[in-house]
Write an enzyme that holds these catalytic residues in place. Structure first.
Site, short mmCIF file in Angstrom:
data_model
loop_
_atom_site.label_atom_id
_atom_site.label_comp_id
_atom_site.label_asym_id
_atom_site.label_seq_id
_atom_site.Cartn_x
_atom_site.Cartn_y
_atom_site.Cartn_z
N THR A 1 4.89 2.21 6.20
CA THR A 1 3.39 1.66 6.24
C THR A 1 2.86 2.70 7.31
O THR A 1 3.38 3.11 8.35
CB THR A 1 3.14 0.37 7.03
OG1 THR A 1 1.53 0.14 6.96
CG2 THR A 1 4.02 -0.18 8.03
N GLY B 1 0.83 -1.18 0.22
CA GLY B 1 -0.09 0.04 0.15
C GLY B 1 0.90 1.15 0.01
O GLY B 1 2.03 1.13 0.58
N ASP C 1 5.68 -4.88 6.10
CA ASP C 1 5.95 -6.33 6.38
C ASP C 1 5.83 -7.36 5.04
O ASP C 1 6.81 -8.21 4.88
CB ASP C 1 5.07 -6.94 7.49
CG ASP C 1 3.64 -6.80 7.22
OD1 ASP C 1 3.24 -5.90 6.35
OD2 ASP C 1 2.57 -7.33 7.92
N ARG D 1 -4.86 -2.60 9.89
CA ARG D 1 -5.02 -4.17 9.92
C ARG D 1 -5.03 -4.69 11.37
O ARG D 1 -6.04 -4.32 12.18
CB ARG D 1 -3.67 -4.59 9.32
CG ARG D 1 -4.10 -4.66 7.70
CD ARG D 1 -3.47 -5.77 7.21
NE ARG D 1 -3.73 -5.77 5.83
CZ ARG D 1 -2.94 -5.75 4.56
NH1 ARG D 1 -1.65 -5.72 4.98
NH2 ARG D 1 -3.28 -5.67 3.48
N ARG E 1 0.36 -4.82 -4.83
CA ARG E 1 0.60 -6.01 -3.83
C ARG E 1 1.16 -7.26 -4.46
O ARG E 1 0.83 -8.18 -4.07
CB ARG E 1 -0.86 -6.05 -3.18
CG ARG E 1 -1.10 -5.00 -2.48
CD ARG E 1 -2.13 -5.20 -1.28
NE ARG E 1 -2.53 -4.06 -0.51
CZ ARG E 1 -2.06 -3.46 0.66
NH1 ARG E 1 -0.83 -3.79 0.72
NH2 ARG E 1 -2.52 -2.42 0.96
N ASP F 1 3.24 -1.26 12.01
CA ASP F 1 3.46 -2.22 12.69
C ASP F 1 4.70 -3.13 12.50
O ASP F 1 4.61 -4.15 12.76
CB ASP F 1 1.92 -3.07 12.38
CG ASP F 1 1.97 -3.43 10.77
OD1 ASP F 1 2.85 -2.77 10.20
OD2 ASP F 1 1.18 -3.84 10.40
N ASP G 1 0.51 1.90 8.78
CA ASP G 1 -0.05 0.98 10.03
C ASP G 1 1.02 0.99 11.40
O ASP G 1 0.54 0.42 12.29
CB ASP G 1 -0.06 -0.48 9.76
CG ASP G 1 -1.25 -0.61 8.69
OD1 ASP G 1 -1.98 0.16 8.50
OD2 ASP G 1 -1.20 -1.74 8.21
O1 F6P Z 1 -1.24 -1.89 5.21
C1 F6P Z 1 -1.82 -0.27 5.07
C2 F6P Z 1 -3.26 -0.46 4.69
O2 F6P Z 1 -3.89 0.88 4.31
C3 F6P Z 1 -4.09 -1.10 5.94
O3 F6P Z 1 -4.25 -0.15 7.09
C4 F6P Z 1 -5.34 -1.38 5.21
O4 F6P Z 1 -6.26 -2.47 6.12
C5 F6P Z 1 -4.86 -1.80 3.97
O5 F6P Z 1 -3.69 -1.27 3.75
C6 F6P Z 1 -6.10 -1.75 2.66
O6 F6P Z 1 -5.48 -2.23 1.60
P1 F6P Z 1 -5.63 -1.72 0.04
O7 F6P Z 1 -5.33 -0.53 -0.43
O8 F6P Z 1 -5.21 -2.79 -0.77
O9 F6P Z 1 -7.28 -1.68 -0.09
#
Ligand code: F6P
Length: 345
Positions: free
Chosen positions: A125, A11, A103, A171, A72, A129, A127
């Protein structure tokens, strides 16, 4: 001529372009050529890269997203694809790769490293994390965005005397919800690390009302499990190439449940990808440039298989294996801040 590749995977987030600018500027200082891989690992699979000049990057530090594109794509999904990626690194003539990611992306970077590709990782990220780093690029900008959104929700919730629930990304970790919730003054903060007690939530709403505070703002992490079922809520059960479902929807379930139990007017809103967009904060711009510089310094020292992390004022290298084995959750000693605006414990 030494050729350095750089890619952004997973992301996107604000601050990625600052890292790219830092990488390119530092690499040019060392006399390297730099190639930007397009769309994360997809670019390595299909051999898509472009040479980056100073002109391409000298003014990108303040732009959100990534000029290289991202995806991804998991290069280690099959052994065949991993082989192709390793071959393409050679075909492109890349002597080393800087991989900017979370990660999943760093986990895949480790697999490339194990196959002999000289890699250095940069943690990113919203997140926050990733283990062993105080903060990852993008996190503090997202906190600004969340705090701003929460402040907007305060005014409308107060006017209508409603319970308002904001669903926040992150997440399985509650960093964004905890820090964003504190910065935005959420009365109740619900994170995946602490089971939700709906009786307690309803009690706080009631108590606020009795004290003459007719509205309540709740910040809930998308990774909170539903108290009645103990399950995560998925926006889509389709899995990405790293095996993740897309989380989303827990705020709507809480909305219905709180309405039923309290009789209050309740509204929920999913903050969504707005949290990942926009101009990086000054902190993320400076951090991005510094991480970019440091990652190229490691390349120069031939210190491969490392990730550059933030420790206080310093940027230091840690082994990639130590970073990718697990995700970092909010530790128990920070849970006391959950009720900072209610005074309850
Ligand atoms: O890992 C970053 C993040 O923004 C998370 O917080 C969220 O759950 C996910 O990516 C959303 O992913 P996508 O952009 O694939 O919808």
């Amino acid at each position: 001529m030494f050729r350095l590749g750089v890619l952004t995977g997973g992301g996107d987030c604000p601050g990625l372009n600052a890292v790219i600018q830092g990488v390119v500027v530092r690499a040019l200082q060392y006399g390297y050529e730099v190639y930007g891989i397009e769309d994360g690992y997809k670019g390595l699979l299909y051999g898509k890269a472009r040479k980056l000049s100073l002109k391409d990057v000298e003014d990108i530090y303040w732009l959100g997203g990534t000029i290289l594109g991202t995806s991804r794509k998991n290069p280690a999904k099959s052994d065949e694809e991993l082989k192709t990626v390793v071959e393409n690194v050679k075909k492109l003539g890349l002597n080393a790769l800087i991989i900017i990611g979370g990660d999943d992306t760093l986990g895949a970077a480790k697999k490339l490293y194990d196959r002999g590709v000289p890699v250095v990782g940069v943690p990113k990220t919203i997140d926050n994390d990733i283990p062993l780093t105080d903060y990852s690029i993008g996190f503090w900008t997202a906190i600004e965005t969340i705090a701003d959104a929460l402040h907007k929700l305060h005014t409308t919730a107060r006017s209508h005397k409603r319970v308002m629930i904001a669903e926040i990304m992150g997440r399985y970790a509650g960093w964004l919800t905890l820090m964003g919730g504190i910065a935005g003054g959420a009365h109740i903060i619900l994170i995946p690390e602490k089971p939700v007690d709906l009786d307690e939530v309803c009690r706080i709403i009631k108590e606020r009302k009795e004290r003459g505070e007719p509205y309540t703002l709740i910040a809930v992490a998308e990774g909170v499990t539903v108290p009645t079922t103990g399950e995560l809520v998925a926006a889509s059960t389709e899995k990405d190439e790293f095996g993740h479902i897309r989380l989303g929807g827990v705020s709507k379930i809480l909305e219905d449940e709180i309405k039923k139990r309290t009789g209050e007017e309740v509204r929920s809103v999913v903050l969504g990808h707005i949290q990942r967009g926009g101009i990086p904060s000054a902190y993320d711009r400076v951090l991005g440039i510094r991480l970019g510089f440091k990652s190229v310094d490691l390349v120069k020292e031939e210190k491969f298989g490392y990730v550059v992390v933030v420790r206080g004022m310093d940027i230091i290298p840690v082994k990639i294996d130590e970073v990718v084995s697990t995700i970092r959750k909010v530790p128990p000693e920070l849970h006391e801040y959950i009720n900072v605006f209610t005074g309850l414990y």
